[in-house]
Design a protein around this motif. Structure first.
Motif, PDB file in Angstrom:
ATOM      1  N   ALA A 107       0.861  -1.187   0.000  1.00 60.75           N
ATOM      2  CA  ALA A 107       0.000   0.000   0.000  1.00 60.75           C
ATOM      3  C   ALA A 107       0.894   1.232   0.000  1.00 60.75           C
ATOM      4  N   VAL A 108       0.570   2.197  -0.854  1.00 58.00           N
ATOM      5  CA  VAL A 108       1.342   3.429  -0.975  1.00 58.00           C
ATOM      6  C   VAL A 108       0.634   4.530  -0.201  1.00 58.00           C
ATOM      7  N   SER A 109       1.400   5.325   0.531  1.00 61.68           N
ATOM      8  CA  SER A 109       0.839   6.422   1.315  1.00 61.68           C
ATOM      9  C   SER A 109       0.046   7.378   0.429  1.00 61.68           C
ATOM     10  N   PRO A 110      -1.118   7.828   0.893  1.00 59.09           N
ATOM     11  CA  PRO A 110      -1.893   8.796   0.119  1.00 59.09           C
ATOM     12  C   PRO A 110      -1.317  10.210   0.179  1.00 59.09           C
ATOM     13  N   THR A 111      -0.286  10.422   1.014  1.00 62.31           N
ATOM     14  CA  THR A 111       0.299  11.760   1.141  1.00 62.31           C
ATOM     15  C   THR A 111       1.756  11.842   0.731  1.00 62.31           C
ATOM     16  N   ASP A 112       2.422  10.697   0.562  1.00 62.02           N
ATOM     17  CA  ASP A 112       3.849  10.696   0.236  1.00 62.02           C
ATOM     18  C   ASP A 112       4.180   9.491  -0.643  1.00 62.02           C
ATOM     19  N   PRO A 113       4.492   9.689  -1.928  1.00 63.99           N
ATOM     20  CA  PRO A 113       4.761   8.555  -2.813  1.00 63.99           C
ATOM     21  C   PRO A 113       6.035   7.790  -2.464  1.00 63.99           C
ATOM     22  N   ASN A 114       6.880   8.346  -1.622  1.00 58.88           N
ATOM     23  CA  ASN A 114       8.096   7.647  -1.193  1.00 58.88           C
ATOM     24  C   ASN A 114       7.825   6.658  -0.070  1.00 58.88           C
ATOM     25  N   THR A 115       6.658   6.757   0.558  1.00 61.14           N
ATOM     26  CA  THR A 115       6.311   5.905   1.692  1.00 61.14           C
ATOM     27  C   THR A 115       5.321   4.840   1.259  1.00 61.14           C
ATOM     28  N   ALA A 116       5.653   3.598   1.581  1.00 59.63           N
ATOM     29  CA  ALA A 116       4.776   2.471   1.270  1.00 59.63           C
ATOM     30  C   ALA A 116       4.946   1.414   2.355  1.00 59.63           C
ATOM     31  N   TYR A 117       3.994   0.521   2.399  1.00 59.97           N
ATOM     32  CA  TYR A 117       3.988  -0.572   3.374  1.00 59.97           C
ATOM     33  C   TYR A 117       3.839  -1.879   2.619  1.00 59.97           C
ATOM     34  N   ALA A 118       4.552  -2.902   3.063  1.00 57.70           N
ATOM     35  CA  ALA A 118       4.441  -4.241   2.490  1.00 57.70           C
ATOM     36  C   ALA A 118       4.129  -5.204   3.624  1.00 57.70           C
ATOM     37  N   VAL A 119       3.271  -6.176   3.353  1.00 53.26           N
ATOM     38  CA  VAL A 119       2.947  -7.186   4.359  1.00 53.26           C
ATOM     39  C   VAL A 119       3.290  -8.565   3.822  1.00 53.26           C
ATOM     40  N   GLN A 120       3.679  -9.444   4.758  1.00 54.63           N
ATOM     41  CA  GLN A 120       4.133 -10.782   4.386  1.00 54.63           C
ATOM     42  C   GLN A 120       3.376 -11.844   5.157  1.00 54.63           C
ATOM     43  N   SER A 121       3.174 -12.971   4.475  1.00 53.56           N
ATOM     44  CA  SER A 121       2.531 -14.110   5.121  1.00 53.56           C
ATOM     45  C   SER A 121       3.610 -15.034   5.687  1.00 53.56           C
ATOM     46  N   GLY A 122       3.182 -16.121   6.248  1.00 54.10           N
ATOM     47  CA  GLY A 122       4.120 -17.103   6.778  1.00 54.10           C
ATOM     48  C   GLY A 122       4.350 -16.938   8.266  1.00 54.10           C
ATOM     49  N   PHE A 123       5.100 -17.853   8.823  1.00 57.63           N
ATOM     50  CA  PHE A 123       5.438 -17.843  10.242  1.00 57.63           C
ATOM     51  C   PHE A 123       6.945 -17.755  10.386  1.00 57.63           C
ATOM     52  N   GLY A 124       7.409 -17.090  11.440  1.00 55.43           N
ATOM     53  CA  GLY A 124       8.828 -17.027  11.728  1.00 55.43           C
ATOM     54  C   GLY A 124       9.639 -16.350  10.637  1.00 55.43           C
ATOM     55  N   THR A 125       9.073 -15.334   9.991  1.00 53.74           N
ATOM     56  CA  THR A 125       9.754 -14.690   8.869  1.00 53.74           C
ATOM     57  C   THR A 125      10.596 -13.488   9.292  1.00 53.74           C
ATOM     58  N   GLY A 126      10.607 -13.153  10.575  1.00 56.99           N
ATOM     59  CA  GLY A 126      11.358 -11.981  11.002  1.00 56.99           C
ATOM     60  C   GLY A 126      10.560 -10.704  10.840  1.00 56.99           C
ATOM     61  N   GLY A 127       9.268 -10.809  10.862  1.00 59.16           N
ATOM     62  CA  GLY A 127       8.389  -9.652  10.741  1.00 59.16           C
ATOM     63  C   GLY A 127       7.359  -9.869   9.658  1.00 59.16           C
ATOM     64  N   HIS A 128       6.282  -9.088   9.757  1.00 59.22           N
ATOM     65  CA  HIS A 128       5.197  -9.239   8.796  1.00 59.22           C
ATOM     66  C   HIS A 128       4.741  -7.923   8.184  1.00 59.22           C
ATOM     67  N   VAL A 129       5.111  -6.814   8.797  1.00 58.20           N
ATOM     68  CA  VAL A 129       4.709  -5.503   8.273  1.00 58.20           C
ATOM     69  C   VAL A 129       5.970  -4.651   8.142  1.00 58.20           C
ATOM     70  N   PHE A 130       6.183  -4.110   6.941  1.00 56.42           N
ATOM     71  CA  PHE A 130       7.392  -3.348   6.653  1.00 56.42           C
ATOM     72  C   PHE A 130       7.037  -2.014   6.022  1.00 56.42           C
ATOM     73  N   LYS A 131       7.897  -1.035   6.267  1.00 57.28           N
ATOM     74  CA  LYS A 131       7.669   0.321   5.769  1.00 57.28           C
ATOM     75  C   LYS A 131       8.921   0.820   5.063  1.00 57.28           C
ATOM     76  N   THR A 132       8.705   1.535   3.959  1.00 60.85           N
ATOM     77  CA  THR A 132       9.793   2.248   3.298  1.00 60.85           C
ATOM     78  C   THR A 132       9.447   3.725   3.280  1.00 60.85           C
ATOM     79  N   ARG A 133      10.452   4.562   3.482  1.00 64.76           N
ATOM     80  CA  ARG A 133      10.280   6.014   3.368  1.00 64.76           C
ATOM     81  C   ARG A 133      11.078   6.556   2.187  1.00 64.76           C
ATOM     82  N   ASP A 134      11.753   5.646   1.467  1.00 62.42           N
ATOM     83  CA  ASP A 134      12.637   6.075   0.382  1.00 62.42           C
ATOM     84  C   ASP A 134      12.345   5.307  -0.912  1.00 62.42           C
ATOM     85  N   ARG A 135      11.063   5.093  -1.157  1.00 63.70           N
ATOM     86  CA  ARG A 135      10.580   4.410  -2.367  1.00 63.70           C
ATOM     87  C   ARG A 135      11.232   3.038  -2.549  1.00 63.70           C
ATOM     88  N   GLY A 136      11.401   2.332  -1.455  1.00 68.40           N
ATOM     89  CA  GLY A 136      11.844   0.951  -1.525  1.00 68.40           C
ATOM     90  C   GLY A 136      13.332   0.721  -1.428  1.00 68.40           C
TER      91      GLY A 136
END
Length: 182
Positions: free
Chosen positions: A73-102
């Protein structure tokens, strides 16, 4: 339009060009800023970004663990900010954010239980409010230095939520693939 026949696909180098495009997330404020998830085969997809409507793409999944990315999902106010979500177990996290377009991704899973996350919604009226659909329901957090995930499905049966959408008339809708788990 078939996402695998998009005219600018030829700028993606092999071996990724022949892979299935799973999703394209477009910035709501700058239409030339795209994030694209390509199924790289196996359990990991590749996140690519462009700032020129697909003229040039760059691989931008540094900082993401090896796990299947379910949604971006891309921020509605900043195109450099987006969030990615991951499935699975034990992956070292499930919700991630970028502030620098990835260019880099930060784990913002915080106190979220370790479980698959299937979808994410940024509230268009309150862009710091995030909603995620998981294998046991919906969680909500306000992005910031004290981010904390709160169960948002109180009083509802635990269901797998695969899609969230914002509708002004009802504010939040969700889809699920199972009624409950006993």
């Amino acid at each position: 339009m078939d996402p695998n026949t998009i005219p600018f696909l030829d700028v993606i180098p092999e071996p990724w060009r022949s892979r299935l495009i799973l999703l394209v997330a477009v910035s709501p404020i700058i239409s030339r800023a795209y994030y694209r998830l390509i199924n790289g085969g196996g359990i990991r997809g590749s996140v690519w970004t462009t700032g020129d409507k697909g003229g040039a793409w760059r691989l931008t999944d540094s900082g993401l663990p090896i796990a299947e990315i379910e949604a971006i999902a891309v921020s509605p106010t900043d195109p450099n900010t987006a969030y990615a979500v991951q499935s699975g177990f034990g992956t070292g996290g499930h919700v991630f954010k970028t502030r620098d377009r990835g260019a880099s991704w930060t784990n913002i899973s915080a106190d979220l239980p370790s479980m698959p996350v299937n979808t994410i919604l940024i509230d268009p009226d309150r862009p710091s409010d995030l909603y995620i659909g998981t294998d046991i329901g919906v969680f909500r957090a306000t992005d910031g230095p004290n981010l904390s995930w709160q169960y948002f499905s109180a009083g509802l049966p635990p269901v797998i939520v695969t899609h969230l959408s914002d509708r002004k008339s009802t504010r939040l809708n969700s889809s699920h693939v199972s009624e409950s788990r006993m």
